[in-house]
Design a protein around this motif. Structure first.
Motif, mmCIF file in Angstrom:
data_model
loop_
_atom_site.group_PDB
_atom_site.id
_atom_site.type_symbol
_atom_site.label_atom_id
_atom_site.label_comp_id
_atom_site.label_asym_id
_atom_site.label_seq_id
_atom_site.Cartn_x
_atom_site.Cartn_y
_atom_site.Cartn_z
ATOM 1 N N ARG B 109 -28.008 24.682 -10.701
ATOM 2 C CA ARG B 109 -27.968 23.852 -9.509
ATOM 3 C C ARG B 109 -27.058 24.488 -8.455
ATOM 4 N N VAL B 168 -18.333 22.331 -6.554
ATOM 5 C CA VAL B 168 -18.285 22.748 -7.961
ATOM 6 C C VAL B 168 -17.717 21.632 -8.838
ATOM 7 N N GLU B 169 -16.586 21.106 -8.438
ATOM 8 C CA GLU B 169 -15.879 20.174 -9.319
ATOM 9 C C GLU B 169 -16.491 18.782 -9.314
ATOM 10 N N GLY B 172 -20.978 19.399 -9.468
ATOM 11 C CA GLY B 172 -21.534 20.197 -10.549
ATOM 12 C C GLY B 172 -22.338 21.398 -10.093
ATOM 13 N N ALA B 173 -21.987 21.945 -8.957
ATOM 14 C CA ALA B 173 -22.707 23.132 -8.480
ATOM 15 C C ALA B 173 -22.364 24.343 -9.340
ATOM 16 N N ASP B 174 -23.394 25.131 -9.661
ATOM 17 C CA ASP B 174 -23.199 26.406 -10.368
ATOM 18 C C ASP B 174 -23.119 27.568 -9.384
ATOM 19 N N VAL B 194 -13.396 30.769 -4.756
ATOM 20 C CA VAL B 194 -14.427 29.839 -5.228
ATOM 21 C C VAL B 194 -14.821 30.272 -6.637
ATOM 22 N N PRO B 195 -14.833 29.356 -7.610
ATOM 23 C CA PRO B 195 -14.996 29.767 -9.009
ATOM 24 C C PRO B 195 -16.427 30.056 -9.445
ATOM 25 N N VAL B 196 -17.360 30.050 -8.527
ATOM 26 C CA VAL B 196 -18.762 30.338 -8.884
ATOM 27 C C VAL B 196 -19.319 31.316 -7.845
#
Lengths: 251, 251, 251, 251, 251, 251
Positions: B109, B168-169, B172-174, B194-196
């Motif tokens: 997603r 993301v948090e 729930g974005a990937d 950004v962690p993704v």
């Protein structure tokens, strides 16, 4: 009340057919004004033509909406409908949308029948954009030759009846919508030949427009149909530029 | 190969930003041409503006597509994309579509982040039209003031990072897509924050365009993207009229 | 850049066909490495075979991914794709996924044609898992005898053309995808016989892999494709055990 | 009847917990056999681990199914379930599937609660694969430390209750499913603390297995769960190879 | 345990057929009680008849539920099922729902076959209400004359087999459900003639009811199936009025 | 034209409120008749109450429809609507359906606000049954005490405004629908306090009913709303029995 019947095609004969079909159905006091596109194509049958017609619809509305209580975009497929609803303050209806929503009160699944297969692609986009595909049994079209756009009804009655009956028997349609402005006014003649209700989109649109004017909904100032912030423009028609730049009187 | 980067906004500085972001990523031999809209608005942020820009896109493509192997509509939201694919023979890509499809290879997603809330409505329409809402975790926007459209990146970096991290948090974005041409070229700077994965739409579009030119798909003669039959026109630009009337050379 | 073309079948002739189809399409500087499964079945045609092949894919990737910039799982149906994306750091693509996403830029609805009906079940699972069923017009398969897996193309060309044309005329496909590694390289020969674009999955995958390597996305540390926490293992292959236990060098 | 409770994890203590939770609920005459995976990981918590476990499940079933009337894949997430149903003749059930289908008789929307966030990604895949997302209110997980997999229940009771109550109050769950084999047998203790029904997946699976054995459905010879045609194999375990090659006795 | 088999039709012969089909399948200790509607129609075949039957079901349950551990609404289509689950404390199952959920463990898509086309409309509503349309391959019905409702099976066996085989071959059904109480007990006779599993709804419902009673779920006090607050009533049957007014003993 | 406003509750004061809200909005010549349920509950707030009310609606329509051109089921939630459409020949509308369809012309997503949480469950069923969940931003309810059903408006105005504003700001509603007959006539008072259009369901229903009577759709003889075949009945009210048995005059 005054309703603007805006035909985004260049064929004035179609505008007159729409008005002729709609006028006997209005409530006492409702006045319909017809308006035909000054440029474009004689009938819209594809998504590229609809893209152009939608832009023209905004231009026409910017110039003519002022005198009306609501507007109807009178091409099945509703070019420019959602943008118009965003940009203008008066209620704006589309023939396809009004026909589908009306059909939803007559059955669980409607079918649209029309007279060129190219149109079917565009109409499917419309059904999807309105998130009504769960209510749509299908779109049936057959491309047959016709001598002029204003002769479609006379020359294709049997073909339209055949498509409608196929929609019922093979696709499970509970209601049939006649897709395309050139079919306006045809529904009563099909009544005895099609075993389910047949919806004439211009009539559906006019009656929903009357309902909306009565409901008198406010222009939203939040959400997807609030007016966009003012923006400078270059090279647009004067009335449309004024509307987008927030320089128009009636906000 | 030659790719047309068509900016349907009137801001040439944005066109230059797009080219600057894209040029380092092209394969040897790929040449990018920039084209800025001659009229319209300085940046498109609503569906009414997109309706107008889409019509202009068709006009610009009719005039300029001849020298190119593929075209990219370089406004996130892809005004006129599906109509252009129908009307023209060369592959046409949109930044939003290419970014979303690329994001689909990086996560289940994606989220889109952008810098005005009005845009979010339009982008949602785009996700829906591509039937990718099952892959979309949401669209996050915050309307913050900026001094000029070409300064958005510099002034909003922290706000964009914050939106991306919320996507993301909380959603729930990937994967995160940077929505809006003014964010072109910004992705590498966000990498550590950004962690993704972060997708830059103009890069995604250029790489998919190179892929499509290599695949060399034929113009369909059936289905939703076959060319509409010839149709007379009134009052359209010469090149667009020629294309719609089937009077253009390169069919 | 170096791309690993990982065939999870045991038929090396298919690996060679895939490489032969893909090599003419790569950008200057791209090098393809082929890898054939050391155990399993000669071609994967069911979900139980795909379950086993997916596990083997993880084992093969653990051992061979180190020297590559991206990997392509070269069996249509993409056994092990999502788990591989979770477990490893490099971009991993699948032929089915890449073909479907590429097809989305060429039409609204794609169809997949293939040469055994058992495969169709597995492919449908794949379409669903990618949440692309709204873009899929259907999967058409016919089980015909063939002398060997590497002869499928030669013996079935007319059957594949017939399926593709049925997909267009009866299912409304705008694009046709050739499903199954044994059909690699066949697309150009079908061009004149099928009225819509035909996508060769290995070419689509290689071009998307080049795009991804250029985009250089970071490995996510949040979301569905972040690496699972270290876990003890029993009885797995050394490289795979090391990866799952976080004992491998390249994290 | 004899039911095989196949735990695709390597933790025999979990197998024993499952059997202890299930045995009091079986009908007279039902015998449960436990089986623990000979290799893999001590508990499956990600999609890559599920891919490996699913392959192992097929291998274990090939060897042990002969003496049973039905099998239960006893890891929530059901690794290998659909492939197993395709490959084998006896009914095969999964704990996640059985729990969700049972929950559908107790409410319109169920939530799954579990004790590691990584698992939530995998469980979401499962809900989607069963096309039950329209019945799922969400998956709630919190990653908390635990001393050993068999101590999860004792150490996390209050956390699980809190997640369940959040699922009800914030997500609108009508039913709560305890996700993960280590929670087997915990449901009765939560009864007074959670305001909606709580489903224990192993109990749901055992009761549905008894039902299926009673229904005695035939093995399909058509459709998505018919047995794949015989196929040569290389390097697989003897029993699995025999099954895939159609060399096994009990077809 | 005691299970109430509540037939909301007025045909006691159908109640007896249902009991005859179900009794051989119950676990030791399960007792089935039959109950036939005191008013209404001899068999329910339309949504208006189902509306009336559903109201009657609530009335019958209010009067008779006290002595039972669970109830089964024994008309395929499940008139009154969700309202009953809301209003009463004991588990209530429907034949259609139980059959569909059981079928989900035997294939990806089930079809329902039945013997009047009017019923198909009602059954489709049921599939939709349970949000299982993604698992349903279709509903096939043919209206054939029959001498009496209790003779349907004998007179229509070949027609039912034909419909089932069409469902498999043309619609892609993996499982076939026999829709309609008059088909109870017929499944074993079809086994050799239909290439996929055939589910008998009354057996599915009884086995799921046994499972639910064993699970012993609590009555929810939150969510969609919690009991509505007490409400005064006028003119309802004494037991139903007592239940709605919270004047009944067993709350 | 004559429209029957059928209130399936027993509270005549609500019927009078509905008529008072609707009468100022009718077209010249439209006459509204009110009808209050002779038994049942003072207001319907749950699915079990709706099941009973729907059956009563059929009974009331059978007795009173003869003198009318169309009927409106005047309880939001539309108990018995689809069965009534099937069973009777005149157009039948529901307040919830008409409000939702009207809202679809004013925004992309509507929210429903109401004054008891139990009602929200039932309303959600209604949205789903009409397959309009893709157009629904949510249902917001708060259970607050009120002295009598006819005092709800006066006592809850601020609570309703707060819910409406939450629907806009938190759920993204473009339009707000006031759910529940006791809120009839309240919309104009909320206009200045809610930033998007507010739809009063009884007004929407009356205007759509006028439109339908003008369209004069035929009673379908095919599809989901054709009249069921004649059926013997036992114990039903005389008019309803006559209708189901095809013994009524006006077919």
């Amino acid at each position: 009340m005054r309703l603007l019947v805006l035909n985004p095609n260049t064929t004035d004969a179609v505008t007159q057919m729409l008005l002729a079909a709609a006028r006997p159905t209005v409530a006492p006091g409702t006045v319909l004004t017809g308006l035909t596109a000054p440029r474009g194509v004689p009938y819209i049958a594809s998504r590229s033509e609809a893209q152009l017609a939608g832009a023209l619809t905004l231009e026409m509305l910017a110039e003519h909406q002022g005198d009306h209580d609501a507007a109807i975009i009178a091409a099945f497929g509703d070019p420019g409908l959602l943008p118009a609803r965003e940009l203008f303050d008066l209620p704006v209806l589309g023939m396809a949308e009004a026909a589908m929503l009306t059909a939803c009160t007559l059955g669980q699944r409607f079918s649209i029948v029309t007279f060129t297969t190219t149109m079917a692609n565009w109409y499917q986009d419309t059904v999807d954009a309105y998130r009504l595909s769960g209510r749509c049994a299908g779109i049936r079209a057959r491309s047959l030759p016709f001598t002029a756009i204003e002769n479609v009804q006379a020359e294709m009655e049997q073909a339209i009846v055949a498509l409608a009956c196929e929609a019922v028997e093979e696709d499970g349609a509970d209601v049939v919508i006649l897709g395309g402005a050139p079919l306006a006014g045809m529904a009563p003649r099909l009544r005895a030949q099609v075993p389910v209700p047949v919806v004439d989109p211009i009539v559906a649109a006019v009656k929903m427009a009357e309902g909306l004017v009565t409901l008198a909904p406010r222009k939203p100032v939040r959400g997807r149909f609030s007016r966009p912030p003012a923006k400078p423009t270059t090279g647009l028609s004067p009335a449309l530029a004024a509307r987008i730049e927030h320089r128009d009187a009636a906000q």
